[in-house]
Write an enzyme that holds these catalytic residues in place. Structure first.
Site, PDB file in Angstrom:
ATOM      1  N   GLU A 107       0.825  -0.990   0.052  1.00  0.00           N
ATOM      2  CA  GLU A 107      -0.115  -0.248  -0.328  1.00  0.00           C
ATOM      3  C   GLU A 107       1.317   1.478  -0.006  1.00  0.00           C
ATOM      4  O   GLU A 107       2.328   1.595   0.352  1.00  0.00           O
ATOM      5  CB  GLU A 107      -0.632   0.316   1.341  1.00  0.00           C
ATOM      6  CG  GLU A 107      -1.793  -0.840   1.409  1.00  0.00           C
ATOM      7  CD  GLU A 107      -2.519  -1.050   3.001  1.00  0.00           C
ATOM      8  OE1 GLU A 107      -2.152   0.100   3.854  1.00  0.00           O
ATOM      9  OE2 GLU A 107      -3.183  -2.206   3.155  1.00  0.00           O
ATOM     10  N   LYS A 109       2.396   4.648   1.749  1.00  0.00           N
ATOM     11  CA  LYS A 109       2.691   5.483   3.052  1.00  0.00           C
ATOM     12  C   LYS A 109       2.824   6.129   2.680  1.00  0.00           C
ATOM     13  O   LYS A 109       2.954   6.889   2.744  1.00  0.00           O
ATOM     14  CB  LYS A 109       4.105   4.386   3.552  1.00  0.00           C
ATOM     15  CG  LYS A 109       3.726   5.133   5.107  1.00  0.00           C
ATOM     16  CD  LYS A 109       5.274   4.823   5.727  1.00  0.00           C
ATOM     17  CE  LYS A 109       5.496   5.017   6.733  1.00  0.00           C
ATOM     18  NZ  LYS A 109       5.461   6.418   7.462  1.00  0.00           N
ATOM     19  N   ASP A 111       1.386  10.732   3.827  1.00  0.00           N
ATOM     20  CA  ASP A 111       2.080  11.101   4.795  1.00  0.00           C
ATOM     21  C   ASP A 111       1.350  12.211   5.714  1.00  0.00           C
ATOM     22  O   ASP A 111       0.832  13.264   4.246  1.00  0.00           O
ATOM     23  CB  ASP A 111       3.408  11.720   4.170  1.00  0.00           C
ATOM     24  CG  ASP A 111       4.646  11.719   5.006  1.00  0.00           C
ATOM     25  OD1 ASP A 111       4.425  11.582   6.067  1.00  0.00           O
ATOM     26  OD2 ASP A 111       5.137  13.311   4.480  1.00  0.00           O
ATOM     27  N   TYR A 216      -7.099   1.766   6.316  1.00  0.00           N
ATOM     28  CA  TYR A 216      -6.264   1.281   5.927  1.00  0.00           C
ATOM     29  C   TYR A 216      -6.087   0.034   6.775  1.00  0.00           C
ATOM     30  O   TYR A 216      -5.509  -1.154   6.786  1.00  0.00           O
ATOM     31  CB  TYR A 216      -4.573   1.349   5.384  1.00  0.00           C
ATOM     32  CG  TYR A 216      -3.842   3.115   6.362  1.00  0.00           C
ATOM     33  CD1 TYR A 216      -3.898   2.113   7.681  1.00  0.00           C
ATOM     34  CD2 TYR A 216      -3.906   4.016   6.171  1.00  0.00           C
ATOM     35  CE1 TYR A 216      -2.947   3.004   8.460  1.00  0.00           C
ATOM     36  CE2 TYR A 216      -2.822   5.250   7.512  1.00  0.00           C
ATOM     37  CZ  TYR A 216      -2.990   4.017   7.796  1.00  0.00           C
ATOM     38  OH  TYR A 216      -2.331   5.088   9.293  1.00  0.00           O
ATOM     39  N   LYS A 304       9.896   3.122   3.505  1.00  0.00           N
ATOM     40  CA  LYS A 304      11.375   4.305   3.133  1.00  0.00           C
ATOM     41  C   LYS A 304      11.735   4.854   1.846  1.00  0.00           C
ATOM     42  O   LYS A 304      12.057   4.568   1.742  1.00  0.00           O
ATOM     43  CB  LYS A 304      11.720   4.845   3.894  1.00  0.00           C
ATOM     44  CG  LYS A 304      10.934   5.173   5.316  1.00  0.00           C
ATOM     45  CD  LYS A 304       9.165   5.735   5.184  1.00  0.00           C
ATOM     46  CE  LYS A 304       9.769   7.403   5.722  1.00  0.00           C
ATOM     47  NZ  LYS A 304       9.786   7.038   7.710  1.00  0.00           N
ATOM     48  N   CYS A 398      33.921  30.548  24.315  1.00  0.00           N
ATOM     49  CA  CYS A 398      31.876  29.611  25.012  1.00  0.00           C
ATOM     50  C   CYS A 398      31.824  30.982  23.814  1.00  0.00           C
ATOM     51  O   CYS A 398      31.767  32.751  24.603  1.00  0.00           O
ATOM     52  CB  CYS A 398      31.643  30.023  25.800  1.00  0.00           C
ATOM     53  SG  CYS A 398      29.887  29.735  26.455  1.00  0.00           S
ATOM     54  N   CYS A 401      28.779  32.280  27.272  1.00  0.00           N
ATOM     55  CA  CYS A 401      29.971  33.325  27.864  1.00  0.00           C
ATOM     56  C   CYS A 401      31.214  34.300  28.101  1.00  0.00           C
ATOM     57  O   CYS A 401      31.624  34.826  29.162  1.00  0.00           O
ATOM     58  CB  CYS A 401      29.512  32.597  29.913  1.00  0.00           C
ATOM     59  SG  CYS A 401      30.358  31.226  29.355  1.00  0.00           S
ATOM     60  N   CYS A 416      31.996  23.969  27.098  1.00  0.00           N
ATOM     61  CA  CYS A 416      31.724  25.626  28.021  1.00  0.00           C
ATOM     62  C   CYS A 416      31.314  24.702  29.350  1.00  0.00           C
ATOM     63  O   CYS A 416      30.551  24.579  30.526  1.00  0.00           O
ATOM     64  CB  CYS A 416      30.423  26.322  28.511  1.00  0.00           C
ATOM     65  SG  CYS A 416      30.527  27.602  28.790  1.00  0.00           S
ATOM     66  N   CYS A 421      26.295  29.435  32.738  1.00  0.00           N
ATOM     67  CA  CYS A 421      26.696  29.899  31.574  1.00  0.00           C
ATOM     68  C   CYS A 421      25.427  29.877  30.802  1.00  0.00           C
ATOM     69  O   CYS A 421      24.051  28.845  31.602  1.00  0.00           O
ATOM     70  CB  CYS A 421      27.363  29.126  30.530  1.00  0.00           C
ATOM     71  SG  CYS A 421      27.086  29.426  28.703  1.00  0.00           S
TER      72      CYS A 421
END
Ligand code: IVH
Length: 658
Positions: A107, A109, A111, A216, A304, A398, A401, A416, A421
Site C-alpha cells: 500500500e 504510505k 504522509d 487502511y 521509506k 564560549c 559567556c 563550556c 553560562c
C-alpha cells in the site's frame, strides 16, 4: 418534521459519498447547497432532531477548550522502517519460514496524521489521534468536518477503523497562497499542515482546511469473519470509507519491488504526499501467529523512499551551547525546501565532522534529511568552488559567556565549563520541560528562553512558582489568558509524573531516558537513590563506574534542589510504565489470592503494573478483579460475596500470553 430531516440527511449522506469518496457526483452543486441550507434551517428550528452526526457537521462550528484524552482500545503501533532491498528480503524470508505460500498487500504510505475512528451502531462516535500509542487526543469535532469520513456507515455496526488524515498538495498550495497574502507564516508541508489542522480547538478552522483521509487498518477483523487484510480493505470500502485502490496483492519479493518502482514513478504526480510503501502480510491467521514486539507488528514493514538530496550555500558556521556545556557547530544555510519543509540550519555535530568533510564557508553543499527528519550536510560540491571560500576555524571560548572551552579526556567535543553560562541554564530548563522529561505542554524552547530572559525562570523550582506571576505573564508578547492557564495547568500536572521523568529531567550527566527508568525502577523513590553508593549503583546492569560517580556527585551537590522539589509537591516515586496497554488490565484494581502454577506473585504483579493496573492486598468494593489460584484464602469468598470478577489460572495465563 423528523421525517423531513431524516430524508435530507439521507440525500446529503449519499451525495457526499458519491462526490467525495467515489469522485462521482450524482447531484449538482446547486442542488447540494439547497438541500444543505434546508437541513441547516430545519435543524436550527428543531434542534431536538439534530444528530451529532448530521451532514451539517461537515461545516464545522463546534469549539472545544481542551483536548480530552481517549484510551485506545488496542495500542496504535507504528511500523519498522526499512530502506533497501536487503531489508525487504529479510522480512519476506522470515515470513516464508512460517508459511509456505504467504501473500502480501503493498500500500501507499500516506504522509499525514494517523487517526482512529470509532462507530457505534453505524454512527461515528469518536475520532482520536495516535498520541503516545496508548492514549490519544479526542479530535472528534474536527474529524466530523472531513467530508471523506462518513458520519454514518452503510451498515449499522459497531466498528473501529484506522487510517491517515491528509492534506492534498493542491489544498496546501492554495492555503499557503492565502496565508502569504495575509502575512501569516507558511505551512511547511502536507503532513504538518494536516496535523496542525486536525488539532485545532475550533472546528470551523479545520473545516476550512479541506482535509482528506484514507483508511487502511481494521484492528479487529475477526469480529467480521474476515480472513485476509485484502478482504478487510474491501469490507471497509463497502461500509463507505475511502480506501485507496492503489494497492497490490502480491506473492513474491520481486512483485513487492515492482510495486515500489511503479509507485516511486507515480509519486510526483499523485495529488497527495506519500513517503513510502507499507508491506503487510495478507493472511490474518499468519499475522496473529507473527504477533507484535512492544513497538511494532511483526507482520508489516514500511519501506521509506530514499531521502531527497538538495543543494544550497553554506553561508556561515555558528556554535550553540547545550545544557551540558557541549559546543555544537551548526551550518547556516541559504534557505531551501527539503522534502517539503524549509531548512536554514543543520547540525554539523563536531569539529571532526567538519574537517573530515572539508567544509568551507561559502561552499555549495548537498543536504538531506537523515531518517527523514533531521537536516544534515552530506558533502561540499568541490567542483563548484570559486576559491573565495573561507576555511573553518574552531572557537576556543564560549560564544555565550566567553569562558575558555575545555576538551574532556578522550572526547572530541569541546565544552563550556561555566555552570552559570546562560545558554547552559536555558537549555537545562528546556530539557526539564521537554516531552521525554517532565512533558510540560505549551512550554516550547522559545517561550522558555523568553521566560528566562524576563527573569521569571532561572532554576528548575521556578517552573512551579510561575503561577505567582500569572497576571504578569499574560502581559508578555505572545501570551494570552488561555495559553498562560494552559501552561500553568501543564506545570501543575507534571508534579504527578513518575520518578523516571524527573530523573531524566534533572539532567544528571550521562543519564538518558533509558537509564533514568532503570534507576527509578530499581530504587522506587528518590530518597533511596540519593543515598546509593558507587558500589551499589555499579551492581546494576548497564550502570558503569562513570555513571555511578555522576549520580553520587549529582545528589551530593544538589541536596537542596531535591528537597525544594519535594516540598513543592513533586512526586518522587516510581509509579510505573505508562507505555503498555492491555484491555484486561489497564486501569483496573487487582487482588491476588492462592498460587498459580509456574507464576510467582511478583511476576503477576509486575505484569499488572507494567500494563497500568494496580495490585492491592485486600478485597473491597473498589476491587475490579480477583486472581484466584490454588488454595485461595478468604479473599476468594469475599470476592464472591461482593460479586467481583474472578480470573482463574487459565484466564490470567491467557491474558499474560502464556
Ligand atoms: S498500517 C498496525 N498502513 O505510517 C499497523 N500505516 O510508520 C498500522 N501509515 O503510524 C499502520 N500509510 O500513521 C499503515 N497504508 C498504511 C499507512 C500507514 C501511512 C502511517 C501510520 C503509521 C505509520 C507507521
Amino acid at each position: 418534521m423528523k421525517e423531513k430531516i431524516e430524508e435530507l440527511t439521507r440525500i446529503l449522506e449519499e451525495a457526499n459519498y458519491n462526490y467525495y469518496v467515489l469522485d462521482n457526483p450524482t447531484i449538482t452543486d446547486q442542488e447540494y447547497d439547497n438541500y444543505m441550507r434546508e437541513l441547516i434551517e430545519l435543524e436550527e428550528k428543531y434542534p431536538e432532531y439534530k444528530k451529532s452526526t448530521s451532514p451539517t457537521m461537515h461545516v464545522g462550528g463546534e469549539v472545544i477548550d481542551k483536548f480530552k484524552k481517549i484510551n485506545h482500545l488496542k495500542p496504535m503501533l507504528s511500523l519498522p522502517d526499512v530502506f533497501n532491498e536487503e531489508e525487504i528480503a529479510d522480512f519476506v524470508d522470515k515470513i516464508q519460514e512460517l508459511h509456505i505460500s504467504p501473500s502480501y498487500v503493498c500500500e501507499q504510505k500516506f504522509d499525514g496524521l494517523s487517526v482512529s475512528l470509532i462507530y457505534k451502531n453505524g454512527y461515528l462516535v469518536s475520532g482520536a489521534t495516535r498520541g503516545d500509542g496508548v492514549v490519544g487526543e479526542d479530535i472528534t469535532h474536527n474529524v466530523k468536518t472531513i467530508k471523506t469520513i462518513p458520519l454514518h456507515l452503510k451498515k449499522d455496526i459497531d466498528i473501529e477503523v484506522r487510517g491517515e488524515i491528509i492534506m492534498s498538495k493542491d489544498t496546501l498550495n492554495k492555503l499557503n497562497e492565502k496565508r502569504s497574502k495575509e502575512g501569516l507564516p507558511l505551512l511547511q508541508n502536507c503532513r504538518n499542515a494536516a496535523a496542525g489542522s486536525a488539532r485545532q480547538l475550533d472546528s470551523k478552522i479545520a473545516a476550512e482546511r479541506n482535509l482528506d483521509n484514507f483508511i487502511y487498518h481494521l484492528p479487529n477483523p475477526e469480529d467480521y469473519g474476515l480472513k485476509t487484510h485484502y478482504e478487510a480493505l474491501e469490507f471497509m470500502r463497502s461500509l463507505g470509507f475511502k480506501v485507496s485502490t492503489n494497492c497490490a496483492l502480491v506473492k513474491t519479493k520481486q512483485e513487492i519491488l515492482d510495486y515500489i518502482e511503479t509507485l516511486a514513478k507515480q509519486r510526483p504526480d499523485l495529488p497527495y504526499d506519500i513517503d513510502g510503501v507499507v508491506i503487510k502480510v495478507n493472511e490474518l491467521d499468519l499475522q496473529e501467529q507473527l504477533g507484535f514486539t512492544s513497538k511494532y507488528p511483526k507482520w508489516a514493514i514500511a519501506y521509506k523512499f530514499p531521502s531527497e538530496e538538495v543543494y544550497t550555500k553554506l553561508t556561515d558556521i555558528i556554535f550553540t551551547v547545550g545544557r551540558t556545556g557541549q559546543i555544537t557547530p551548526n551550518a547556516v544555510l541559504e534557505p531551501v525546501i527539503v522534502m517539503g519543509s524549509k531548512v536554514k540550519r543543520a547540525t554539523l555535530h563536531n569539529e571532526d565532522y567538519i574537517r573530515t568533510l572539508d567544509l568551507r564557508i561559502g561552499d555549495t553543499v548537498a543536504i538531506h534529511k537523515a531518517g527523514d527528519v533531521i537536516p544534515e550536510v552530506i558533502r561540499p560540491l568541490e567542483e563548484r568552488r570559486t576559491g573565495l571560500e573561507k576555511d573553518f576555524s574552531m572557537i576556543d571560548t564560549c560564544p555565550i559567556c566567553g569562558t575558555k572551552l575545555i576538551q574532556k579526556e578522550g572526547l572530541i567535543d569541546y565544552f563550556c565549563p561555566n555552570e552559570h553560562c546562560a545558554a547552559r541554564k536555558v537549555n537545562s530548563l528546556i530539557h526539564f520541560a521537554s516531552r521525554g522529561a517532565m512533558n510540560i505542554d505549551g512550554l516550547g524552547d522559545e517561550i522558555i528562553e523568553n521566560l528566562y530572559n524576563e527573569k521569571f525562570l532561572q532554576t528548575i523550582p521556578d517552573f512551579y512558582k510561575l503561577y505567582l506571576y500569572k497576571e504578569d505573564l499574560k502581559e508578555l508578547e505572545g501570551f494570552g489568558e488561555k495559553s498562560v492557564s494552559h501552561i500553568l495547568d501543564s506545570i501543575e500536572a507534571s508534579k504527578q509524573n513518575s520518578l523516571e521523568k524527573l530523573l531524566f529531567g534533572l539532567g544528571i550527566p550521562g543519564i538518558g531516558a533509558k537509564n533514568a527508568k532503570l534507576l527509578a525502577k530499581e530504587y522506587g523513590n528518590i530518597d533511596k537513590l540519593k543515598y546509593a553508593s558507587v558500589e551499589e549503583l555499579t551492581s546494576i546492569k548497564d550502570i558503569g563506574d562513570i555513571l555511578a560517580k555522576n549520580i553520587v556527585d549529582y545528589f551530593h551537590n544538589n541536596k537542596e534542589l531535591i528537597e525544594t522539589l519535594k516540598s513543592i509537591g513533586l512526586n518522587t516515586e516510581y509509579i510505573g510504565e505508562k507505555t503498555s496497554f492491555n484491555e484486561y488490565i489497564t486501569g483496573k484494581k487487582f487482588v491476588i489470592t492462592g498460587t498459580i502454577e509456574g507464576l510467582s506473585r511478583d511476576e503477576i504483579k509486575e505484569f499488572i503494573e507494567k500494563n497500568n493496573g494496580t495490585v492491592s492486598e485486600s478485597v473491597s468494593k473498589n476491587t475490579d478483579i480477583v486472581i484466584v489460584g490454588e488454595k485461595p484464602g478468604s479473599k476468594y469468598q469475599k470476592a464472591l460475596d461482593l460479586n467481583i470478577m474472578i480470573y482463574d489460572e487459565q484466564k490470567i495465563k491467557e491474558v499474560m500470553n502464556m
